[in-house]
Enzyme design. Structure first.
Site, mmCIF file in Angstrom:
data_model
loop_
_atom_site.group_PDB
_atom_site.id
_atom_site.type_symbol
_atom_site.label_atom_id
_atom_site.label_comp_id
_atom_site.label_asym_id
_atom_site.label_seq_id
_atom_site.Cartn_x
_atom_site.Cartn_y
_atom_site.Cartn_z
ATOM 1 N N LYS A 292 -22.217 41.529 -34.374
ATOM 2 C CA LYS A 292 -21.962 42.955 -34.182
ATOM 3 C C LYS A 292 -23.274 43.675 -33.905
ATOM 4 C CE LYS A 292 -22.183 44.185 -39.079
ATOM 5 N NZ LYS A 292 -23.432 44.966 -38.974
ATOM 6 N N LYS A 321 -23.635 43.678 -43.779
ATOM 7 C CA LYS A 321 -24.849 43.589 -42.971
ATOM 8 C C LYS A 321 -25.256 44.966 -42.430
ATOM 9 C CE LYS A 321 -25.340 39.169 -43.385
ATOM 10 N NZ LYS A 321 -24.772 39.172 -44.717
ATOM 11 N N ASP A 322 -26.535 45.057 -42.046
ATOM 12 C CA ASP A 322 -27.087 46.315 -41.533
ATOM 13 C C ASP A 322 -26.279 46.847 -40.349
ATOM 14 O OD1 ASP A 322 -30.214 46.532 -42.651
ATOM 15 O OD2 ASP A 322 -29.375 44.512 -42.612
ATOM 16 N N LYS A 323 -26.255 48.174 -40.237
ATOM 17 C CA LYS A 323 -25.597 48.791 -39.084
ATOM 18 C C LYS A 323 -26.526 48.801 -37.875
ATOM 19 C CE LYS A 323 -23.495 53.032 -37.313
ATOM 20 N NZ LYS A 323 -23.021 54.399 -37.614
#
Length: 683
Positions: A292, A321-323
């Site tokens: 993503k 998880k990080d954006k």
């Protein structure tokens, strides 16, 4: 969120920017390989399983794969709480009547580990204890302990724990400062009141052996009330580890009767039985790697769920998880075929999602399948701190890397856990939920950002009008959480009861996410306070985590409070110190830090909080988190403005170079926090 918090190291650091673009911050989840999982399974036969305080986390705060085998015949009518099918083709459901671990059934093992004299004394202690129990002359009789003396070698201690409990299942073993102590097992004695001693002995051998997928059956018992007593005893004493079920058997006289069967509970299974009772077909699982970009994990799952026609709760994964990054993480989705998942690939790419490595799976993902995360980070716009007069930026970078690689960093929760840059951060919603201020929590949830877009316009409209139906029309389809909440509010109203039902309408994992954010904020503040008043010295009252291998000891019993003598002797290092994540089943430090926790919770009106929000089915037992963590496999290089040109000069032209850093972190560690320690700046 971390501004003004303590640092661990004392180098100067440097300035720079991260996440200029998603490709500057790439996160790849490190899975436990299939080979490692097999090794873990093999080891699980040699040592007991860990019993946690209601949640699993690697080491302290956060697990196996099933093998092939013979299924239990469906006509036995056996159903377990949380089962998705009577027998998955990937599950081994063999029965085991408390098989002994290889080599431990021979008394000579105890002789070799203890010496013949001590082994004989242990045998006499065990016999005397049984005699005292049988006499029933005194309720407190048989409570004395027997010391085996100091056993310094950890492997020998582990072997002794297992050997003693297999030969004497009515005994328990504990370790106190390397001294092994044996005493009577009160649970064994209590179970003997309900079933025969042979059944009790076999049950505790089964419990100690921890053979994966094994089961244990008590003798047939036609007395329903008596069976209920046995069920209650096992659930009360071992409910986190075991589950029980009565099923029909044929006894020696060919008569139908009932028996209680016990098996080990799989972590992550629901205790609730499906409403339909027996499920006709087995659940289908499909595994894949989710890539993503510029999306939250839960947001990506919402997109996938909406497109596949399943619930967000049908996806299992091992971490958020990080954006603002490109991230890769394994996932498993239930009730979706590999072919169906492949069909939506092109449509998902338009939303920043790519799906790789699609294949069938046996089950959902578990926490034990996450080893950590690998990070590839680019830091741009390098320059000195304003207070730094040095001209040698390359030297500043070198000393920072060396310092953090050697000493580690403070294990704070990263700013992305709290909704970095948002008007309302997730911990504020969590606090409102803990205080059962349901309407306030909803209003905070729908607080808009200062932008003019469909999502924030819908939120703004709802806060101004409380028109849930109108806001729902304005809100884009992919905002699954918001839409779930608005549907419930439209149906039940924007009052306390309606907002409570609204929160219940979104998945449990999303509800508890906000409460955990609040608990994480308190932990961060506690860690900074602890380091500011005591530094890196281990002091009386600190909590340290024992590495003792006796896994039957509860997590709280593994957390030791440092004594004054241990402080003077410098027995422990700062790397062993842990701090509690607040909850109902943890203990606090016995020094100023413990007092700080109580004062801090009082400030948020949580002094009497039981950390259970019954209306929302939220249970927060708490856990422990190390103050410090280390970085692994750290490497870096400097690159010129023309890609591919590495910098060799001693002095850098600040504006024309970027720093490429690669490293691995354990689960639940944040790269932004590690970078903060390296660079000495907040993001």
């Amino acid at each position: 969120m971390l501004r003004s918090f303590s640092y661990l190291t004392d180098h100067t650091g440097f300035c720079g920017t991260i996440k200029n673009s998603p490709s500057d911050f790439v996160v790849t989840e490190i899975e436990v390989t299939e080979h490692s999982l097999r090794d873990t399974q093999a080891k699980s036969l040699q040592k007991p399983m860990e019993v946690l305080l209601g949640q699993s986390s690697p080491g302290l705060c956060a697990q196996s794969c099933d093998g092939g085998g013979t299924p239990v015949p469906a006509d036995q009518g056996l159903r377990w709480a949380g089962d998705s099918c009577p027998a998955s083709p990937c599950q081994n459901q063999h029965e085991s009547k408390a098989e002994l671990k290889p080599g431990l059934e021979d008394a000579s093992v105890l002789d070799s580990l203890l010496g013949k004299a001590v082994s004989e004394l242990l045998n006499k202690y065990a016999c005397d204890l049984k005699d005292v129990w049988k006499s029933k002359s005194d309720a407190n009789a048989g409570t004395r302990e027997f010391s085996l003396g100091p056993i310094l070698d950890k492997k020998n201690r582990a072997d002794l724990h297992s050997a003693i409990r297999q030969k004497f299942p009515f005994l328990v073993t504990v370790t106190k400062d390397n001294e092994m102590i044996v005493k009577g097992n009160a649970d064994y004695r209590e179970l003997c009141q309900f079933v025969t001693e042979k059944e009790t002995s076999d049950f505790f051998k089964f419990l100690d052996a921890k053979l994966e997928n094994s089961t244990f059956s008590f003798e047939p018992d036609g007395d329903k009330e008596h069976r209920k007593v046995v069920h209650h005893f096992i659930n009360r004493k071992f409910g986190k580890l075991l589950e029980t079920k009565s099923f029909t058997v044929t006894d020696v006289n060919d008569q139908q009767n009932m028996s209680i069967m016990v098996r080990f509970r799989e972590k992550g299974w629901s205790r609730k039985r499906p409403a339909g009772g027996f499920q006709e077909k087995q659940d289908l699982y499909t595994a894949f790697t989710l890539q993503k970009e510029n999306l939250e994990t839960l947001e990506a799952i919402s997109f996938l769920a909406a497109e596949l026609g399943v619930l967000p709760s049908d996806f299992s994964y091992t971490g958020i998880k990080d954006k603002k990054a490109i991230t890769y993480q394994p996932m498993v989705v239930k009730k979706v075929t590999p072919e169906r998942l492949k069909e939506i690939g092109n449509k998902m790419e338009k939303k920043g999602i790519r799906i790789h490595n699609i294949h069938s799976a046996c089950q959902h993902l578990r926490l034990g399948q996450l080893k950590g995360n690998h990070f590839d980070v680019v830091v741009r716009d390098l320059k000195h701190h304003s207070h730094d007069s040095s001209a040698d930026l390359k030297k500043r970078i070198s000393e920072a890397m060396e310092n953090v690689e050697t000493k580690g960093f403070v294990n704070y929760y990263g700013p992305q856990r709290f909704g970095q840059g948002q008007n309302v951060q997730t911990d504020q919603i969590g606090l409102a939920l803990l205080n059962e201020e349901m309407v306030k929590a909803v209003k905070l949830f729908f607080t808009p950002e200062d932008t003019d877009d469909p999502v924030n316009n819908a939120k703004r409209y709802f806060l101004q009008t409380e028109d849930a139906k109108g806001a729902l029309v304005m809100l884009p389809e992919f905002k699954v959480r918001e839409r779930m909440l608005l549907r419930a509010l439209n149906r039940y109203g924007v009052n306390h009861e309606g907002c409570t039902k609204g929160w219940l309408s979104i998945p449990h994992s999303m509800r508890i996410f906000y409460v955990h954010a609040y608990c994480s904020k308190i932990w961060n503040e506690a860690a900074s306070y602890r380091l500011s008043i005591y530094g890196s010295k281990v002091v009386e009252g600190d909590l340290v985590f024992s590495e003792e291998t006796d896994e039957t000891i509860s997590l709280n019993d593994k957390v030791h409070v440092v004594t004054a003598a241990e402080e003077s002797a410098k027995k422990y290092s700062i790397n062993q110190v842990v701090l509690p994540m607040v909850g109902h089943s943890i203990k606090y430090p016995g020094n100023k830090v413990g007092q700080w926790y109580h004062e801090r919770l009082s400030k948020d009106e949580l002094q009497t909080c039981k950390f259970r929000v019954s209306p929302l089915q939220l249970n927060i037992p708490g856990c422990y988190r190390p103050i410090l963590k280390n970085v692994q496999n750290l490497s870096y290089f400097l690159e010129g403005s023309e890609k591919g040109i590495e910098i060799e000069d001693n002095y850098l032209n600040e504006s024309k170079v970027s720093l490429h850093i690669s490293f691995d972190l354990d689960p639940s560690c944040y790269a932004t926090v590690c970078l903060r320690e390296i660079m000495k700046c907040d993001f």
